[in-house]
Design a protein around this motif. Sequence first.
Motif, mmCIF file in Angstrom:
data_model
loop_
_atom_site.group_PDB
_atom_site.id
_atom_site.type_symbol
_atom_site.label_atom_id
_atom_site.label_comp_id
_atom_site.label_asym_id
_atom_site.label_seq_id
_atom_site.Cartn_x
_atom_site.Cartn_y
_atom_site.Cartn_z
ATOM 1 N N ALA A 42 56.685 75.147 54.649
ATOM 2 C CA ALA A 42 55.371 75.070 55.303
ATOM 3 C C ALA A 42 54.585 76.358 55.075
ATOM 4 N N VAL A 43 55.270 77.481 55.039
ATOM 5 C CA VAL A 43 54.605 78.762 54.771
ATOM 6 C C VAL A 43 54.002 78.752 53.367
ATOM 7 N N GLU A 44 54.758 78.234 52.402
ATOM 8 C CA GLU A 44 54.255 78.185 51.023
ATOM 9 C C GLU A 44 53.069 77.223 50.903
ATOM 10 N N ARG A 80 67.760 79.807 61.401
ATOM 11 C CA ARG A 80 67.830 78.526 60.700
ATOM 12 C C ARG A 80 66.486 77.813 60.737
ATOM 13 N N ARG A 81 65.854 77.795 61.907
ATOM 14 C CA ARG A 81 64.557 77.129 62.044
ATOM 15 C C ARG A 81 63.493 77.817 61.197
ATOM 16 N N LEU A 82 63.486 79.129 61.176
ATOM 17 C CA LEU A 82 62.526 79.857 60.348
ATOM 18 C C LEU A 82 62.768 79.575 58.869
ATOM 19 N N HIS A 83 64.024 79.538 58.475
ATOM 20 C CA HIS A 83 64.367 79.247 57.086
ATOM 21 C C HIS A 83 63.881 77.856 56.698
ATOM 22 N N GLU A 84 64.093 76.888 57.573
ATOM 23 C CA GLU A 84 63.653 75.519 57.312
ATOM 24 C C GLU A 84 62.128 75.416 57.256
ATOM 25 N N ASN A 85 61.429 76.348 57.880
ATOM 26 C CA ASN A 85 59.966 76.333 57.912
ATOM 27 C C ASN A 85 59.335 77.016 56.694
ATOM 28 N N LEU A 86 60.120 77.628 55.842
ATOM 29 C CA LEU A 86 59.564 78.330 54.683
ATOM 30 C C LEU A 86 58.707 77.440 53.776
ATOM 31 N N GLN A 145 63.526 75.175 45.642
ATOM 32 C CA GLN A 145 63.687 74.141 46.631
ATOM 33 C C GLN A 145 65.171 73.927 46.829
#
Length: 177
Positions: free
Chosen positions: A142-144, A134-140, A175
């Motif tokens: 920021a990756v972009e 979940r945390r990694l998904h929410e951080n996507l 989004q």
Amino acid sequence: MIDLNNYAPAYFTWIANKLSSGASQAYLAAFDVGIESWRVLVLLAIEGSISAQKACGIIGMDKASMSRCFKSMQARGFIELALDPQDGRARIATLTQSGRAMHDQIRDIAMARERVFLSVLTAAERKVLLDLLRRLHENLPAVEIATREHLSRHHPHALQRKKNTEPASRSGVGQRT
């Protein structure tokens, strides 16, 4: 050189591709339903109805694929489509009784696959894994942003190329809404 044994995106890609491929083969063989339709059935079972744009944002499908998926599901009687009363251009899909029945049948296979997939983890590890995912998904997002910043500094032509080839209607797609 990238060390694939320690490169997380590789594992995510390999796992996602293999899980999707195996699920798609099983669902197509048993129900003649592909993975994209299954994903939409899941969303509709949760939401009741959903716009194509919102579904694209959650699942990560492009608009054209979602449009084809909606048309196919409508033709099979799994969904009904109507124009969004708040935005006359947007289409809203609603799950039919037939669509709910198909969802419920496929859900049994999907849950069995998940059970076996996670069976190598303890209950505590599964909880930690889901929290991390979940945390990694929410951080996507920021990756972009970091990707665009890197491209801007090191490959500015790439951003210009993307701007010239990206349709204006794509803004906002991807989004979560």
